[in-house]
Write a protein that holds these residues in place. Sequence first.
Motif, short mmCIF file in Angstrom:
data_model
loop_
_atom_site.label_atom_id
_atom_site.label_comp_id
_atom_site.label_asym_id
_atom_site.label_seq_id
_atom_site.Cartn_x
_atom_site.Cartn_y
_atom_site.Cartn_z
N ILE A 71 0.74 -5.06 -9.00
CA ILE A 71 0.22 -6.21 -8.25
C ILE A 71 -0.76 -5.67 -7.22
N PRO A 72 -2.01 -6.17 -7.24
CA PRO A 72 -3.05 -5.64 -6.35
C PRO A 72 -2.70 -5.71 -4.86
N ASP A 73 -2.03 -6.76 -4.43
CA ASP A 73 -1.69 -6.89 -3.01
C ASP A 73 -0.76 -5.76 -2.55
N VAL A 74 0.17 -5.38 -3.40
CA VAL A 74 1.11 -4.32 -3.06
C VAL A 74 0.39 -2.97 -3.00
N VAL A 75 -0.54 -2.74 -3.93
CA VAL A 75 -1.28 -1.48 -3.97
C VAL A 75 -2.18 -1.34 -2.73
N VAL A 76 -2.86 -2.43 -2.35
CA VAL A 76 -3.72 -2.39 -1.16
C VAL A 76 -2.88 -2.18 0.09
N SER A 77 -1.73 -2.80 0.16
CA SER A 77 -0.84 -2.62 1.30
C SER A 77 -0.37 -1.17 1.42
N ASP A 78 -0.04 -0.54 0.28
CA ASP A 78 0.35 0.87 0.29
C ASP A 78 -0.81 1.76 0.74
N HIS A 79 -2.02 1.43 0.29
CA HIS A 79 -3.20 2.19 0.70
C HIS A 79 -3.39 2.12 2.21
#
Length: 180
Positions: A71-79
């Motif tokens: 899920i893109p939102d989770v990946v951006v949040s981790d970044h």
Amino acid sequence: MEFPDLGKHCSEKTCKQLDFLPVKCDACKQDFCKDHFTYAAHKCPFAFQKDVQVPVCPLCNTPIPVKKGQIPDVVVSDHIDRDCDSHPGKKKEKIFTYRCSKEGCKKKEMLQMACAQCHGNFCIQHRHPLDHSCRHGSRPTVKAGCSPMTASESKPSGDFLALAPGGLAQRLRYWFTRLM
């Protein structure tokens, strides 16, 4: 009802329209009419697997790679939590670090502009020796890049090339100082 087996009903619960040219969703494998075939229109639960978009970090404007199924939102949040260079908690590097050495001036520059005579660091406005009252040794500099003139040199004579130092830039500077 000449062709009862022709076409399919839209799989959207609120539509159920009979469509003779239905579109099959490649993510959820259901048939939809022309109004509901997009992922957003029928709220496809598997859209994130097929709808390939590269999210960009809102803080550092870096594209974030997302693998299929994530899920893109989770990946951006981790970044933002781990790798982001512009994280609000991290210290930012200053761009304008070179402060002007002229007394009373508070300007800062990106690049260092050191005076060749006094070796002080100055802003664009005070970079020339005359602008910052540079005194190298015992003789003050009169104009930027020129030595002080004596009374005999200040009188104009007709020969431009004889009085002006060599080089076009020096000749222009020479005539500019005489006009001032």
